[in-house]
Scaffold this motif. Structure first.
Motif, short mmCIF file in Angstrom:
data_model
loop_
_atom_site.label_atom_id
_atom_site.label_comp_id
_atom_site.label_asym_id
_atom_site.label_seq_id
_atom_site.Cartn_x
_atom_site.Cartn_y
_atom_site.Cartn_z
N PRO A 204 -5.01 -17.78 -0.87
CA PRO A 204 -5.44 -17.21 0.40
C PRO A 204 -4.32 -16.50 1.15
O PRO A 204 -4.56 -15.90 2.19
CB PRO A 204 -5.90 -18.46 1.18
N ILE A 205 -3.11 -16.56 0.63
CA ILE A 205 -1.95 -15.95 1.28
C ILE A 205 -1.70 -14.55 0.71
O ILE A 205 -1.64 -13.56 1.45
CB ILE A 205 -0.70 -16.84 1.13
N ALA A 206 -1.52 -14.48 -0.59
CA ALA A 206 -1.38 -13.18 -1.26
C ALA A 206 -2.75 -12.79 -1.79
O ALA A 206 -3.11 -13.08 -2.93
CB ALA A 206 -0.37 -13.27 -2.40
N ARG A 207 -3.53 -12.12 -0.96
CA ARG A 207 -4.92 -11.81 -1.29
C ARG A 207 -5.00 -10.61 -2.24
O ARG A 207 -4.04 -9.86 -2.41
CB ARG A 207 -5.71 -11.57 -0.01
N SER A 208 -6.16 -10.45 -2.84
CA SER A 208 -6.32 -9.46 -3.90
C SER A 208 -6.07 -8.03 -3.41
O SER A 208 -5.42 -7.24 -4.11
CB SER A 208 -7.71 -9.57 -4.54
N ALA A 209 -6.56 -7.68 -2.23
CA ALA A 209 -6.38 -6.32 -1.74
C ALA A 209 -4.90 -6.02 -1.49
O ALA A 209 -4.41 -4.92 -1.79
CB ALA A 209 -7.18 -6.10 -0.46
N TRP A 210 -4.19 -7.00 -0.95
CA TRP A 210 -2.75 -6.83 -0.67
C TRP A 210 -1.96 -6.67 -1.96
O TRP A 210 -1.13 -5.77 -2.09
CB TRP A 210 -2.25 -8.02 0.14
N THR A 211 -2.19 -7.53 -2.93
CA THR A 211 -1.44 -7.44 -4.18
C THR A 211 -1.76 -6.15 -4.93
O THR A 211 -0.89 -5.55 -5.57
CB THR A 211 -1.70 -8.67 -5.07
N ALA A 212 -2.99 -5.69 -4.82
CA ALA A 212 -3.35 -4.40 -5.44
C ALA A 212 -2.59 -3.26 -4.78
O ALA A 212 -2.12 -2.34 -5.47
CB ALA A 212 -4.86 -4.17 -5.33
N ARG A 213 -2.45 -3.29 -3.46
CA ARG A 213 -1.69 -2.24 -2.77
C ARG A 213 -0.24 -2.24 -3.21
O ARG A 213 0.36 -1.16 -3.39
CB ARG A 213 -1.78 -2.42 -1.25
N LEU A 214 0.33 -3.42 -3.41
CA LEU A 214 1.73 -3.49 -3.86
C LEU A 214 1.88 -2.89 -5.26
O LEU A 214 2.81 -2.12 -5.52
CB LEU A 214 2.21 -4.93 -3.87
N ALA A 215 1.00 -3.28 -6.16
CA ALA A 215 1.08 -2.75 -7.53
C ALA A 215 0.90 -1.24 -7.55
O ALA A 215 1.56 -0.53 -8.32
CB ALA A 215 0.05 -3.43 -8.42
N GLN A 216 0.02 -0.73 -6.70
CA GLN A 216 -0.25 0.71 -6.67
C GLN A 216 0.91 1.52 -6.11
O GLN A 216 1.17 2.65 -6.54
CB GLN A 216 -1.51 0.98 -5.85
N VAL A 217 1.64 0.96 -5.15
CA VAL A 217 2.72 1.71 -4.53
C VAL A 217 3.97 1.73 -5.40
O VAL A 217 4.84 2.58 -5.24
CB VAL A 217 3.04 1.13 -3.13
N ALA A 218 4.07 0.80 -6.35
CA ALA A 218 5.22 0.76 -7.24
C ALA A 218 5.19 1.96 -8.19
O ALA A 218 4.13 2.37 -8.66
CB ALA A 218 5.23 -0.54 -8.05
N GLU A 219 6.35 2.49 -8.50
CA GLU A 219 6.43 3.62 -9.43
C GLU A 219 5.91 3.23 -10.81
O GLU A 219 5.22 4.01 -11.47
CB GLU A 219 7.89 4.09 -9.53
N ARG A 220 6.25 2.00 -11.24
CA ARG A 220 5.75 1.47 -12.51
C ARG A 220 5.25 0.05 -12.25
O ARG A 220 5.94 -0.92 -12.52
CB ARG A 220 6.85 1.46 -13.56
N GLY A 221 4.04 -0.03 -11.70
CA GLY A 221 3.51 -1.31 -11.28
C GLY A 221 2.32 -1.77 -12.11
O GLY A 221 1.56 -0.97 -12.63
N ALA A 222 2.18 -3.08 -12.21
CA ALA A 222 1.03 -3.70 -12.88
C ALA A 222 0.63 -4.93 -12.09
O ALA A 222 1.46 -5.55 -11.41
CB ALA A 222 1.39 -4.08 -14.32
N LEU A 223 -0.64 -5.28 -12.19
CA LEU A 223 -1.18 -6.43 -11.46
C LEU A 223 -1.88 -7.36 -12.43
O LEU A 223 -2.62 -6.91 -13.31
CB LEU A 223 -2.17 -5.94 -10.39
N ALA A 224 -1.65 -8.66 -12.27
CA ALA A 224 -2.31 -9.66 -13.11
C ALA A 224 -2.75 -10.82 -12.23
O ALA A 224 -2.09 -11.15 -11.24
CB ALA A 224 -1.38 -10.15 -14.21
N GLU A 225 -3.85 -11.43 -12.59
CA GLU A 225 -4.38 -12.58 -11.86
C GLU A 225 -4.58 -13.73 -12.83
O GLU A 225 -5.16 -13.56 -13.90
CB GLU A 225 -5.71 -12.20 -11.19
N LEU A 226 -4.08 -14.90 -12.45
CA LEU A 226 -4.25 -16.11 -13.23
C LEU A 226 -5.02 -17.13 -12.39
O LEU A 226 -5.12 -17.00 -11.18
CB LEU A 226 -2.88 -16.70 -13.61
N ARG A 227 -5.52 -18.15 -13.06
CA ARG A 227 -6.24 -19.20 -12.34
C ARG A 227 -5.25 -20.05 -11.56
O ARG A 227 -4.25 -20.51 -12.10
CB ARG A 227 -7.04 -20.06 -13.31
N GLY A 228 -5.54 -20.22 -10.26
CA GLY A 228 -4.66 -21.04 -9.45
C GLY A 228 -4.58 -20.56 -8.03
O GLY A 228 -5.30 -19.64 -7.61
#
Length: 257
Positions: A204-228
């Motif tokens: 609930p702290i690092a939410r999906s929309a926020w982490t997606a924005r971070l990955a998108q703004v990176a020059e070479r970014g990727a996003l992954a989600e694990l259970r937890g």
């Protein structure tokens, strides 16, 4: 696996390093070394299981920052750039000159800043449950999310959280302001190394929309989600280690093209 535990002094401040590596190779030139940096209030114990999983293939070093993990505090606020330099100088003193930096929560801010300030020594960064969401920047919002997260963490992780927080209250208070005002999204956009953002599906702290924005703004970014939850690296240590290994292999393959 037995850990080599050392406390080094950087500008008079203690930094504890806990090294685990494949059998007999704690002092080898295993590069890159995986360096793990904890979040606010926490210690190396927030990487207890994931460090062991990563150490099957890599030399790994967890860092306890001043005032955390039972170490004496700095007696003052440490800005994120200062923490970044402390980490890099501490691991450099142990012969680490090429690293994959892994930061969890506030530690994600520290490793981003370290990669900006010391790009020649950083191969890539892994941001686990990164903060602070630029759409949710108030202390109240963060406190409420932290409270909710406790319902999703394991009993072991909650025990680590409570005991580590109690040991670090003085430095914790000093670090709140630097953490809250660090411009994380802008900083990630300045990185020139590969960035992997990892979140727990119930964080609930690092939410999906926020982490997606971070990955998108990176020059070479990727996003992954694990259970937890927020400390997803401890919910799924094996899967987390495999994710870091796969990310490393993909970057090595791209470098050869």
């Amino acid at each position: 696996m037995r850990a080599l535990v050392e406390t080094v002094s950087v500008d008079g401040m203690p930094v504890r390093l806990r090294t685990i590596a494949p059998a007999g190779r704690r002092h080898d030139a295993l590069e890159p070394t995986v360096v793990l940096v904890h979040g606010i209030g926490m210690s190396h114990r927030s990487f207890g299981r994931s460090q062991i999983a990563l150490a099957r293939e890599h030399r790994t070093i967890t860092v306890d920052l001043p005032g955390f993990g039972g170490l004496p505090g700095a007696g003052r606020r440490l800005e994120i750039p200062e923490l970044a330099d402390l980490v890099m100088r501490a691991v450099r003193s142990r012969g680490v000159h090429e690293s994959i930096l892994v930061g969890q929560s506030m530690g994600a801010q520290v490793v981003v800043e370290a990669a900006i300030r010391h790009p020649e020594e950083v191969d890539s960064v892994v941001l686990v449950g990164p903060v602070i969401d630029d759409h949710r920047r108030t202390l109240l919002q963060q406190a409420l999310s932290l409270g909710v997260d406790g319902f999703f963490e394991t009993a072991r992780m909650n025990a680590v959280l409570v005991t580590d927080y109690l040991r670090s209250l003085r430095q914790y208070r000093w670090q709140l302001r630097p953490m809250m005002r660090y411009p994380m999204r802008e900083a990630v956009g300045r990185l020139r190394v590969p960035v992997l953002v990892v979140r727990g599906h119930r964080d609930p702290i690092a939410r999906s929309a926020w982490t997606a924005r971070l990955a998108q703004v990176a020059e070479r970014g990727a996003l992954a989600e694990l259970r937890g939850a927020h400390h997803v690296q401890e919910h799924e240590p094996g899967a987390f280690a495999e994710l870091v290994d796969e990310f490393r292999r993909m970057q090595a393959l791209e470098a050869t093209r």
